[in-house]
Enzyme design. Structure first.
Site, PDB file in Angstrom:
ATOM      1  CE  LYS A  67      -2.013   2.478   3.268  1.00  0.00           C
ATOM      2  NZ  LYS A  67      -1.877   3.797   2.627  1.00  0.00           N
TER       3      LYS A  67
ATOM      4  N   GLY B 109       6.917   4.200   8.771  1.00  0.00           N
ATOM      5  CA  GLY B 109       6.054   5.366   8.953  1.00  0.00           C
ATOM      6  C   GLY B 109       6.183   5.892  10.362  1.00  0.00           C
ATOM      7  CB  SER B 110       4.160   8.269  12.257  1.00  0.00           C
ATOM      8  OG  SER B 110       2.900   7.639  12.219  1.00  0.00           O
TER       9      SER B 110
ATOM     10  N   GLY C 296       2.688   2.909  13.736  1.00  0.00           N
ATOM     11  CA  GLY C 296       3.348   1.629  14.034  1.00  0.00           C
ATOM     12  C   GLY C 296       2.700   0.932  15.217  1.00  0.00           C
TER      13      GLY C 296
ATOM     14  CD  GLU D  76      13.485   0.017   9.885  1.00  0.00           C
ATOM     15  OE1 GLU D  76      13.856   1.024  10.521  1.00  0.00           O
ATOM     16  OE2 GLU D  76      14.166  -1.013   9.802  1.00  0.00           O
TER      17      GLU D  76
ATOM     18  CB  CYS E 270      12.953   8.464   9.552  1.00  0.00           C
ATOM     19  SG  CYS E 270      14.112   7.579   8.471  1.00  0.00           S
TER      20      CYS E 270
ATOM     21  CD  GLU F 182       9.584  11.832  12.991  1.00  0.00           C
ATOM     22  OE1 GLU F 182       8.461  11.323  13.086  1.00  0.00           O
ATOM     23  OE2 GLU F 182      10.538  11.304  12.393  1.00  0.00           O
TER      24      GLU F 182
HETATM   25  P1  NAD Z   1       2.246   7.620   8.675  1.00  0.00           P
HETATM   26  O1  NAD Z   1       2.424   6.710   9.843  1.00  0.00           O
HETATM   27  O2  NAD Z   1       1.264   8.714   8.771  1.00  0.00           O
HETATM   28  O3  NAD Z   1       1.844   6.781   7.374  1.00  0.00           O
HETATM   29  C1  NAD Z   1       2.636   5.718   6.891  1.00  0.00           C
HETATM   30  C2  NAD Z   1       1.751   4.741   6.163  1.00  0.00           C
HETATM   31  O4  NAD Z   1       0.868   4.142   7.098  1.00  0.00           O
HETATM   32  C3  NAD Z   1       0.887   5.355   5.063  1.00  0.00           C
HETATM   33  O5  NAD Z   1       0.847   4.484   3.968  1.00  0.00           O
HETATM   34  C4  NAD Z   1      -0.476   5.452   5.750  1.00  0.00           C
HETATM   35  O6  NAD Z   1      -1.553   5.424   4.849  1.00  0.00           O
HETATM   36  C5  NAD Z   1      -0.462   4.200   6.609  1.00  0.00           C
HETATM   37  N1  NAD Z   1      -1.392   4.237   7.732  1.00  0.00           N
HETATM   38  C6  NAD Z   1      -1.899   5.320   8.386  1.00  0.00           C
HETATM   39  N2  NAD Z   1      -2.732   4.926   9.356  1.00  0.00           N
HETATM   40  C7  NAD Z   1      -2.769   3.579   9.333  1.00  0.00           C
HETATM   41  C8  NAD Z   1      -3.441   2.582  10.096  1.00  0.00           C
HETATM   42  N3  NAD Z   1      -4.280   2.909  11.086  1.00  0.00           N
HETATM   43  N4  NAD Z   1      -3.209   1.295   9.803  1.00  0.00           N
HETATM   44  C9  NAD Z   1      -2.366   0.929   8.812  1.00  0.00           C
HETATM   45  N5  NAD Z   1      -1.719   1.824   8.034  1.00  0.00           N
HETATM   46  C10 NAD Z   1      -1.901   3.132   8.301  1.00  0.00           C
HETATM   47  O7  NAD Z   1       3.704   8.154   8.343  1.00  0.00           O
HETATM   48  P2  NAD Z   1       4.096   9.173   7.178  1.00  0.00           P
HETATM   49  O8  NAD Z   1       3.642  10.532   7.599  1.00  0.00           O
HETATM   50  O9  NAD Z   1       3.699   8.634   5.867  1.00  0.00           O
HETATM   51  O10 NAD Z   1       5.689   9.103   7.207  1.00  0.00           O
HETATM   52  C11 NAD Z   1       6.458   9.882   8.041  1.00  0.00           C
HETATM   53  C12 NAD Z   1       6.906   9.081   9.239  1.00  0.00           C
HETATM   54  O11 NAD Z   1       7.627   7.949   8.796  1.00  0.00           O
HETATM   55  C13 NAD Z   1       7.841   9.844  10.124  1.00  0.00           C
HETATM   56  O12 NAD Z   1       7.519   9.568  11.461  1.00  0.00           O
HETATM   57  C14 NAD Z   1       9.196   9.267   9.775  1.00  0.00           C
HETATM   58  O13 NAD Z   1      10.155   9.397  10.770  1.00  0.00           O
HETATM   59  C15 NAD Z   1       8.846   7.846   9.506  1.00  0.00           C
HETATM   60  N6  NAD Z   1       9.870   7.201   8.667  1.00  0.00           N
HETATM   61  C16 NAD Z   1      10.662   6.237   9.230  1.00  0.00           C
HETATM   62  C17 NAD Z   1      11.684   5.645   8.481  1.00  0.00           C
HETATM   63  C18 NAD Z   1      12.570   4.575   9.053  1.00  0.00           C
HETATM   64  O14 NAD Z   1      13.227   3.877   8.282  1.00  0.00           O
HETATM   65  N7  NAD Z   1      12.628   4.392  10.354  1.00  0.00           N
HETATM   66  C19 NAD Z   1      11.876   6.047   7.168  1.00  0.00           C
HETATM   67  C20 NAD Z   1      11.048   7.025   6.625  1.00  0.00           C
HETATM   68  C21 NAD Z   1      10.039   7.588   7.386  1.00  0.00           C
END
Ligand code: NAD
Length: 486
Positions: free
Chosen positions: A177, A230-231, A235, A253, A287, A386
């Site tokens: 996704k 993601g965030s 997670g 991650e 991140c 963050e």
């Molecule tokens: P986000 O958590 O808002 O979204 C990430 C993904 O999760 C998207 O595809 C979103 O649609 C999906 N999502 C949202 N709610 C969900 C749910 N309830 N169930 C399942 N999936 C869901 O994060 P973002 O704003 O897209 O990305 C930024 C974040 O990602 C920052 O916190 C950043 O630090 C982190 N990040 C981490 C790494 C790493 O390798 N550690 C790398 C890049 C980004």
């Protein structure tokens, strides 16, 4: 880059077919530099998500039986097509999440993942032993079945490849996704997957918001492993869903609040340049960006001046499609408002030393000035949370112990950096930092190609990387066989 007004009509890839949402629902993507409509994107419904998982489940037996060398043939073709379409992918990410085309090395990074895994599969091996008298024992490494990959918007095509390639080469089938903020380049790669001719159902790619499609994948009983970037907030939700349903294997991650520690014997000019790039790159939407810098008091004034000079000189804001631009807007209005909220709060808790303004009124895009705060309290929200923007906090310390304590005083632990010419001190500090990655005289985004990547504490669970990611998608089975005595 020449202006390209080709209409963008993203579709999803489900069971080998490029499709819209079954209920016809779409969501808009706006260019964050101009706020013009870039595309209408299919919003995967519950039915679409379930159909993608069902297709992946049906494709699994044949795909896992195929053998990695044959699976690798598809990867080589996909890598070549991604490289060939680099400019188009760059444009699609620019008009969806604002990444400058001049800094777009991610298509090459994505292609390299597919190329690498097309050769790396022989590393996957079980073990055998004769340590149990009268028996032969062995372990087998086998795929999980259906793997879900949920990716963020900040580096979409790289995360797409870094998750799907190791999952697929080890014999799993995939439902990926994309992020609702950056689905366009990923949807273009879905078309390339069709061009390559992957068997239907092996690689499914859907678009949509966290709810419903991401949530459904997290709780789906037929998804056996899930890799998420993601965030930290999301997670935790995914982990909860997995625990509540089938205890699927989850790799996380997550976010960061990465510290860089600068001692008085560091090379000041080089350190200012490297730490500046870390927080400027991708407009701070990384991140592992060093969003907190701790500088030894004796050199603080000099360092802050050098850092500000670098930041002012090197962030060339503008339209991400312009090849002179290296500083794009924030990804969308939500990100922009969030960054501005932290900046406004930071102005009350600490001292603004540079920038601090949004540029929405002047530019019609979601631009944020490179921003430096000094003397923020350690417990201030902007120090703890963050921000995900071009915003850095520079605080001071006097002793090594104080620097370590401040750097570690966070729930995150993704990347930390230490700058010093004293080798023993560098190693002492590296050892003491609670972080999945430590840079010595370098900082993020510098990473070693063959090192594992992942977070301590709230920054995640598990590790990814060329030598590590295939492990995330393989079960281990122990087999014990009795040998008849003659
Ligand atoms: P986000 O958590 O808002 O979204 C990430 C993904 O999760 C998207 O595809 C979103 O649609 C999906 N999502 C949202 N709610 C969900 C749910 N309830 N169930 C399942 N999936 C869901 O994060 P973002 O704003 O897209 O990305 C930024 C974040 O990602 C920052 O916190 C950043 O630090 C982190 N990040 C981490 C790494 C790493 O390798 N550690 C790398 C890049 C980004």
């Amino acid at each position: 880059m020449a202006p390209d007004n080709t209409p963008v009509r993203p579709r999803m890839l489900i069971n080998g077919e490029l499709v819209g949402a079954s209920d016809g629902k779409t969501f808009p993507i706006y260019n964050p530099a101009t706020r013009e409509l870039s595309a209408e994107v299919p919003e995967a419904s519950a039915d679409d998500t379930n159909a993608a998982v069902a297709a992946a489940k049906a494709a699994f037996p044949a795909w896992s039986a195929l053998g990695p060398a044959k699976r690798a043939g598809y990867f080589k073709k996909l890598a070549a097509l991604i490289r060939e379409h680099r400019d188009e992918l760059a444009r699609l990410d620019a008009i969806s999440m604002g990444m400058p085309v001049s800094t777009y090395y991610y298509a090459h990074m994505a292609a390299a993942q597919y190329d690498y895994y097309s050769e790396a599969w022989p590393i996957v091996q079980g073990q055998a032993s004769v340590n149990t008298p009268g028996f032969m024992t062995m372990t087998l490494r086998q795929p999980y079945g259906v793997v879900a990959c949920i990716i963020p918007w900040n580096v979409p095509v790289y995360f797409m490849a870094a998750k799907s390639a190791p999952a697929l080469i080890t014999g799993n089938t995939v439902v990926l996704k994309s992020s609702e903020k950056a689905p366009l380049a990923v949807a273009r790669i879905a078309e390339l997957v069709v061009e390559v001719g992957f068997p239907p159902g092996v690689f499914n790619i859907i678009s949509g918001h966290g709810v419903p499609s991401g949530q459904i994948l997290s709780r789906h009983m037929d998804v056996r492993a899930l890799s998420f970037t993601g965030s930290s907030r999301t997670g935790k939700l995914i982990q909860e869903e997995a625990a509540r349903t089938n205890l699927k294997k989850v790799v996380l991650e997550l976010g960061g609040k990465s510290p860089a520690i600068v001692f008085e014997d560091a090379d000041l000019a080089k350190t200012a340049a490297k730490t500046q790039f870390s927080i400027q790159n991708n407009s701070g939407q990384v991140c592992m960006a060093n969003s907190r810098i701790y500088v030894q008091k004796s050199i603080a004034e000099k360092f802050i001046e050098a850092f500000k000079k670098e930041f002012a000189a090197n962030a060339r804001a503008g339209n991400p499609l312009d090849t002179q631009t290296n500083h794009g807007p924030q990804a969308d209005e939500v990100q922009y408002r969030n960054v501005m909220m932290y900046i406004e709060e930071g102005k009350k808790t600490g001292t603004l030393a540079m920038g601090g303004n949004g540029k929405l009124e002047d530019t019609n895009g979601f631009f944020v000035e490179p921003t430096v705060f000094v003397n923020q309290p350690e417990e201030a929200r902007i120090t703890k949370e963050e921000v995900f923007g071009p915003v850095v906090i520079i605080n001071t310390f006097e002793t090594e112990a104080e620097a370590i304590a401040k750097a570690n005083d966070t729930e995150f632990g993704l990347y930390a950096a230490v700058f010093t010419r004293d080798v023993s001190r560098a190693m002492r500090v590296a050892k003491a930092l609670e972080s999945g990655y430590v840079g010595i005289n370098c900082t993020s985004p510098m990473t070693g190609h063959d090192l594992p990547f992942g977070g301590y504490k709230g920054s995640g669970q598990g590790r990814e990387g060329l030598l590590y990611s295939m492990n995330n998608f393989l079960e281990t089975k122990s087999v014990i066989m009795q040998i008849d005595e003659e």
